[in-house]
Motif scaffolding. Sequence first.
Motif, mmCIF file in Angstrom:
data_model
loop_
_atom_site.group_PDB
_atom_site.id
_atom_site.type_symbol
_atom_site.label_atom_id
_atom_site.label_comp_id
_atom_site.label_asym_id
_atom_site.label_seq_id
_atom_site.Cartn_x
_atom_site.Cartn_y
_atom_site.Cartn_z
ATOM 1 N N VAL A 4 0.984 -1.328 -0.120
ATOM 2 C CA VAL A 4 0.008 0.116 0.017
ATOM 3 C C VAL A 4 0.954 1.210 -0.119
ATOM 4 N N ILE A 5 0.544 2.057 -0.900
ATOM 5 C CA ILE A 5 1.218 3.461 -0.988
ATOM 6 C C ILE A 5 0.497 4.577 -0.442
ATOM 7 N N GLY A 31 -3.348 -0.899 -2.929
ATOM 8 C CA GLY A 31 -4.214 0.266 -2.484
ATOM 9 C C GLY A 31 -3.117 1.334 -2.548
ATOM 10 N N LYS A 32 -3.771 2.645 -2.653
ATOM 11 C CA LYS A 32 -3.052 4.038 -2.506
ATOM 12 C C LYS A 32 -3.772 4.897 -1.851
ATOM 13 N N ALA A 33 -3.283 5.838 -1.244
ATOM 14 C CA ALA A 33 -3.892 6.731 -0.391
ATOM 15 C C ALA A 33 -3.294 8.307 -0.281
ATOM 16 N N ASN A 34 -4.078 9.152 -0.343
ATOM 17 C CA ASN A 34 -3.089 10.557 -0.437
ATOM 18 C C ASN A 34 -3.168 11.226 0.969
ATOM 19 N N TYR A 40 -4.835 5.143 6.710
ATOM 20 C CA TYR A 40 -5.282 4.150 7.973
ATOM 21 C C TYR A 40 -6.435 3.206 7.730
ATOM 22 N N GLU A 41 -7.479 3.864 6.951
ATOM 23 C CA GLU A 41 -8.774 2.976 6.624
ATOM 24 C C GLU A 41 -8.356 2.022 5.734
ATOM 25 N N LEU A 42 -7.449 2.534 4.757
ATOM 26 C CA LEU A 42 -7.207 1.337 3.643
ATOM 27 C C LEU A 42 -6.487 0.122 4.295
ATOM 28 N N LEU A 50 3.446 -4.602 2.904
ATOM 29 C CA LEU A 50 4.326 -3.572 3.363
ATOM 30 C C LEU A 50 3.659 -2.185 2.971
ATOM 31 N N ILE A 51 3.918 -1.115 3.759
ATOM 32 C CA ILE A 51 3.386 0.168 3.631
ATOM 33 C C ILE A 51 4.515 0.961 3.466
ATOM 34 N N ILE A 52 4.314 1.543 2.136
ATOM 35 C CA ILE A 52 5.393 2.726 1.715
ATOM 36 C C ILE A 52 4.702 4.071 2.040
ATOM 37 N N VAL A 53 5.237 4.812 3.054
ATOM 38 C CA VAL A 53 4.576 6.222 3.540
ATOM 39 C C VAL A 53 5.508 7.229 3.524
#
Length: 508
Positions: A4-5, A31-34, A40-42, A50-53
């Motif tokens: 998730v990015i 998934g992607k979030a801005n 967090y919800e995603l 893995l989370i790339i944040v």
Amino acid sequence: MRIVIVEDEAAIREGMVKLLHQINPQYEVVGKANDGQSGYELIRSVRPDLIIVDIRMPDMNGLAMIRKLQEEQIRCKVLVISAYSEFEYAREAIELGIINYLLKPLKIAELKRALEKVDEEIRRDQHKEYGFSLENIFMGCINGQLKPDAYFHEQTRGKYGFTVQEPAELLMVWLGKGYEQQKDLAKELLEHVADHTVKFAANIRELKGWDMLLMILYRQHAGESQYTYFSKSVVPMLCDNLKKPLVCVWRRMDHLLDASRVIPEMKKELEWNLCFPDRALICKRVIQKQQIVPIKYPLELEDRAKKALREKNWEDLVSCYERLYDHLVHENHLPSQIKESLIRFNWSLVTSQKDKKEESELGIQKILQRIASADTWNQIETDMSEFMTFLDYSEPKTEEPSVSELIQRAKVLIRKYYNQGITLEETARKLFVSEEYLSAQFKKETGSTFTETVRKYRIEKVKELLVETHLKMNQISELAGYSDPKYMSRVFKEEVGMLPTEYRKEIQ
């Protein structure tokens, strides 16, 4: 690896997706979030590996998002990418357990190394979670879900002294309809075999969906095959302690990891039980050595069976089936050809009858389909017993309505052969049922056992000969089916209350 990015800049976010695919096509962006809140919800929803944040984002920054996820016990690997190198951010990231921290602008080589490191950590964690238990190792081999690597082989060799790349052997013990009743005893017997040898280690699995147990032999001494030992000792022991149906199949594999491919092949080899003698251990190597002979379909026997059916000659019809079975197993034939010939023979009798009801034809078709998929003669005999009830061969019924057609036919056979030493086993075979079933039904419907009924007919025959003839005791004994006149006299006295000679004098 599922990723998730979470990045507030759209260009960087979309560029990261393309870059990940270029580095490794197996990386999957799920998934992607801005911003931190939507990220967090995603993440709560898709649970990535893995989370790339990014750190600085509106509403909730990246580190706050990670902290909140950790509070809820949602554990994922994290790769932080930030344009800020302030110590405070780095310190907070370390407190959160984040050791993968890259600065913008990204260098592809650094990102690639970081991703490979994370991927390795994930696989190690998975192995650790997997526990390297024998249970999971063998089930992974069986269901084909095990994807071992060098680290996995290193761990299994160190902990258990083998790897799934090594040769192994399989014993399949098929219990059919008796699986639930016999699986515990069968498993206990196999465990006893495994506990009393140093030549191999074994793991026993229950394959309930296929009604069988699977014994996996691994860590074998010097790679020595155990086929001969199991064929001559273990399988006969199983046959002595377990009831039919029971079929054993053997296979050697170059690699234990091949089990998921080999087991379905062994399942198909079950039907060779139709060609092998009882207590045999079916093995692909032995099957391949068979000199297969095409079946010559017995048309003359088919015509004779049709005639017997038209004339309602049950005895001759049974004789035709006995000759058919002998013909089918006389030489080595393919199991499929054996079943096809039997189906053709049965269907020819069905079509020779007139006025068959539609429901009868549907029932017969279901029986023939079961025969087509049968793996044992026991299954075929059960299906044949039901098939025979659809044939119009019965004599006029003279028995009481409460007595089934099966027991009526059994009594017909007793009346005809009581003086020829007829047995329960022979009668059951002629009626296409098991001894146990015929014995139980006979007692249930008549109140007497099969043996008691045979003895009754013999005693009545002795009475008839005593009264209507002047034959000697040894002659009467022979005609009534007794090989010993003294034994006949003893049985007669138990039934009648006097010796045969006394009975003759009293009647005369």
